[in-house]
Design an enzyme around this catalytic site. Structure first.
Site, PDB file in Angstrom:
ATOM      1  N   GLU A 211       0.805  -1.225   0.000  1.00  0.00           N
ATOM      2  CA  GLU A 211       0.000   0.000   0.000  1.00  0.00           C
ATOM      3  C   GLU A 211       0.837   1.274   0.000  1.00  0.00           C
ATOM      4  OE1 GLU A 211      -2.813  -0.534   3.164  1.00  0.00           O
ATOM      5  OE2 GLU A 211      -3.755  -2.239   2.175  1.00  0.00           O
ATOM      6  N   GLU A 296      -5.491  -8.099  -1.801  1.00  0.00           N
ATOM      7  CA  GLU A 296      -5.901  -8.073  -0.389  1.00  0.00           C
ATOM      8  C   GLU A 296      -7.326  -7.582  -0.348  1.00  0.00           C
ATOM      9  OE1 GLU A 296      -3.352  -6.249   2.602  1.00  0.00           O
ATOM     10  OE2 GLU A 296      -5.146  -5.551   3.644  1.00  0.00           O
TER      11      GLU A 296
END
Length: 813
Positions: A211, A296
């Site tokens: 991320e 994810e």
């Protein structure tokens, strides 16, 4: 990990993500509408039945993307407590996760490459904490932590499982606050090589930096470094980011052949709920021809509401974003509930001392995929995948070598039954179809067998359910031994002499940096040593080194430890830690003792007492925190340093901490004590409450004194400064402390007033709780018949709102 809130509150599970209008069926689909009765679970709300029939064509010759697996992610210390389970129960949990045709049947295991930094619910250990350890590796370095063990066990149970690794952070030496360096690429390669050398594990995929904004140059560098180290078979998944701009890398790939060659698959986090992904980026991603993955997803508790959404999410991601693989976080919820995101996961395994675990409905939602769709099967095209007219989704998969197929559907958004009419062609099996179903009351049950007639069969899909229709057999709802839950055993002692060198002691969970058992300086005994001397390259901002243990239900106890503190360093002892927020912010007491004797007692981030202790010449110092009712006592080497009285912290875990130095600990102990005056009475519960104004009857003044955590007083719209909440007692009441817990941390300052007649008031205490969810106002003991808290100002001039107004008399020390 991203903790997304998917559903709005109220009603019969109204969910913004599950609300669709009528859906136009694909060309060639015939829709027929009819009536049909439905027996729904009692907890599911069903409107008067107006049933629908949808006809779908399953043509085995019309195939789309290749299904590449359902995965689970172990990262952010989310599997920490699983390793400490007794062997029998641990094996049972692993079977539920990985054993084919038993439980979830995960086909991918994705793990964190540990970096000794906080990566959500704690830190995972690095195999090379210093340049020296990297240059001169030892086998023991590759036995730190539990991800190696978890990958090995998963591979034993399911040899076909795919393994995937990703970084959240790394030791300081790989770069200057970035992972996009040559040293870090080599660090990743060494981790992958270690997996093979020490565990005979082949890693299939690796990512970049969880991320974080990707670097095109680093993607190419990582590919070159992998190839140079004989790791050509390891495929890069990029970029593990989320939001509307996920897959923005695709546009760069279309213009850069080297980048296109370096990337195997495009991975996005939470494409439906964090995004949705920008349609232009989706189109670019499709043009690359690369596999598209939800790398994810989920991040929710495992109850039935979220189990339904999990299946919806998987199906919708394929329909909207063409994904062919789904990996959820967490693989299993195996960390202390007091840490961030506590309670999430399709299984919970949080009490290794008891061996108990919880199999949640979401695990059986995963089984609807994992047990019926093997790796390598194909999505069927045309209207074999689509949306149901009255709410819901479905996707169909077929075997590339036989006529077997599986159709998975969910009806979480439906309010009426829907009849499914299926026509088979293109080499698909026309044999018996097995119907598996999950509802709120029962999950993963084989409820019927259907024999197609002339290549056609029909069945009814009831609302709020999950279905798999399959021609395969061998599936099973596994069951295993599961002992009852037990509280954390007290008294508890650990002198670390029986713990394994190089590993964290059982039940200790590192939130930031690393605590491991090592030999003391003289080599005679073992101790617990904090390992990290330089702040690492973190995924998110973290606190100094910290490790927690125990239960948030602990109230009256003594925690003690002996600490050896190097020069210019400090050791920490913690207690009554009710929670730990993001960035390792602990909600509890933390006592820091410096090598010079200087000390500070903290409550959260507030210093509540300071001083200097006279430390003797001995290298080890005994630190004790004693909690009895509202009183906290700190003792160092037998001398009492402070007695603090507060109602804010009455329960919580224990822990150890330090500066970034090799501080050592031994003889850790937690002992329950019998506390005097521990059952303090909240006298506000017997008072008549009123207020300057109320938002509505739901937020009446009495809601602040009803003893219920979920209710609150809220002043009227447009009000702020000058608003007040008042208590009236039947007779003068003795008190000296007010405890206020507020909603949304709105109150900046306030004052407490008392009156004998409700007309003439005098101020007895003031507070400035700016940014605090709970605060106290203490004053000289007095008796009063009226009490009022008057709000001075609020954040952004919002109406004040108080969850609890507590009034107590705390006896003198």
């Amino acid at each position: 990990m991203t903790n997304n809130e998917y559903c709005a509150g109220g009603g019969a599970e109204p969910c913004r993500c599950l609300s669709w209008g009528w859906v136009l069926l694909l060309t060639g689909c015939v829709a027929i509408f009819s009536l049909s009765p439905c027996k729904a679970a009692a907890a599911d709300v069903v409107r008067p039945a107006v049933a629908h029939t949808i006809t779908i064509q399953l043509n085995g010759n019309l195939t789309g993307r290749t299904f590449q697996g359902i995965g689970g992610l172990s990262a952010g210390a989310s599997s920490r407590l699983l390793y400490d389970y007794p062997r029998r129960e641990r094996r049972a949990v692993l079977n539920y996760l990985f054993r084919p045709h038993f439980g979830a049947g995960y086909q991918i295991l994705k793990v964190e490459i540990g970096g000794d930094v906080d990566s959500t619910d704690g830190s995972e250990p690095s195999f090379a904490r210093t340049p020296g350890q990297f240059a001169h590796p030892k086998a023991s370095y590759f036995h730190r932590g539990y991800e190696w063990w978890l990958m090995r066990e998963a591979k034993k149970i399911n040899p076909r499982i795919k393994l995937w690794v990703l970084q959240w952070g790394a030791p300081y030496w790989v770069g200057h606050q970035t992972l996009y360096t040559k040293k870090n690429a080599e660090y990743v390669c060494r981790f992958i090589q270690g997996a093979w050398k020490y565990y005979h594990l082949r890693i299939n995929y690796c990512g970049l930096w969880n991320e974080k904004l990707y670097s095109v140059a680093y993607v190419k560098l990582l590919r070159r470094t992998l190839d140079a180290n004989g790791l050509e078979r390891v495929k890069i998944v990029a970029a593990d980011d989320g939001g509307n701009d996920a897959w923005s890398l695709a546009a760069r790939m279309l213009k850069d052949p080297a980048l296109m060659k370096a990337v195997y698959a495009l991975g996005a986090h939470y494409p439906l709920t964090w995004g949705p992904i920008n349609r232009t980026f989706v189109a670019d991603a499709v043009k690359t021809g690369k596999p598209l993955w939800a790398s994810e997803d989920y991040s929710q508790p495992g109850g039935w509401k979220h189990a339904k959404f999990l299946v919806h999410e998987f199906l919708e991601n394929h329909l909207e974003f063409h994904t062919s693989s789904e990996t959820i976080w967490p693989l299993i919820g195996s960390w202390y509930a007091a840490l961030p995101c506590g309670g999430q996961g399709p299984m919970l395994a949080r009490t290794p001392w008891s061996g108990h675990y919880d199999v949640e409905p979401a695990l059986w939602a995963l089984a609807h995929f994992g047990q019926f769709v093997p790796l390598g099967w194909k999505y069927l095209a045309a209207n074999a995948c689509g949306k149901l007219p009255a709410g819901g989704d479905y996707c169909t998969f077929r075997s590339p070598v036989s006529g077997n197929y599986s159709l998975i559907a969910e009806t979480s958004a439906a309010s009426v039954p829907q009849t499914l009419r299926v026509h088979l062609s293109g080499g698909l099996s026309t044999g018996r179809v097995y119907e598996w179903q999950s509802t709120r009351k029962r999950q993963f049950i084989m409820v019927g067998k259907i024999t197609p007639v002339g290549g056609t069969f029909t069945m009814t899909l009831r609302p709020h359910a999950i279905y798999t229709l399959t021609t395969t057999t061998g599936q099973k709802k596994g069951r295993a031994f599961n002992p009852p839950p037990k509280p954390f055993p007290l008294p508890y002692r650990d002198n670390f002499q029986k713990d394994t060198i190089g590993r964290s002691p059982r039940y200790f969970s590192d939130l930031h940096d690393a605590f491991a058992v090592e030999k003391e300086g003289n080599g005679a005994k073992l101790c617990l040593r904090q390992q990290i001397t330089h702040r690492g390259i973190a995924w998110m901002k973290g606190a100094p080194p910290l490790t927690l243990i125990g239960s948030t239900k602990w109230r009256n106890y003594q925690v003690s430890v002996q600490a050896k503190i190097p020069p210019k360093a400090y050791a920490s002892l913690l207690g009554r830690v009710a929670a730990s927020g993001w960035h390792s912010l602990v909600h509890g007491y933390r006592f820091n003792l410096h090598s010079s004797g200087r000390w500070t007692l903290w409550s959260n981030t507030d210093p509540i007492a300071r001083g200097t202790a006279r430390l003797g010449s001995m290298p080890w110092h005994t630190i004790v925190l004693r909690f009895s009712g509202p009183q906290t006592i700190v003792i160092v080497d037998g001398h009492t340093l402070v007695r603090h009285v507060s109602l804010l912290r009455i329960n919580g875990m224990a822990g150890l901490g330090s500066s970034w130095n090799h501080v050592e600990f031994r003889d850790f102990a937690v002992t329950p004590i019998v506390a005097k005056n521990s059952a303090l009475v909240n006298k506000a519960l017997h008072a008549q409450a009123s207020a300057s104004s109320i938002w509505s009857k739901k937020y009446d003044a009495k809601k602040a004194v009803d003893g219920q955590a979920g209710t609150r007083w809220n002043s009227a719209p447009g009000t702020a400064a000058g608003q007040w909440l008042q208590l009236r007692f039947a007779r003068p009441t003795l008190c000296n402390v007010v405890l206020i817990r507020q909603f949304a941390r709105r109150i900046i300052d306030c004052e407490l007033k008392v009156s004998a007649n409700g007309i003439n008031w005098r101020t007895i205490a003031k507070a400035r709780p700016n940014g605090k969810s709970a605060f106290e106002l203490s004053f000289t003991p007095l008796k009063t018949k009226y009490m009022r808290v008057v709000i001075g100002s609020t954040a952004r001039h919002q109406p004040p709102s108080i969850r609890e107004f507590g009034l107590y008399y705390v006896p003198p020390k």
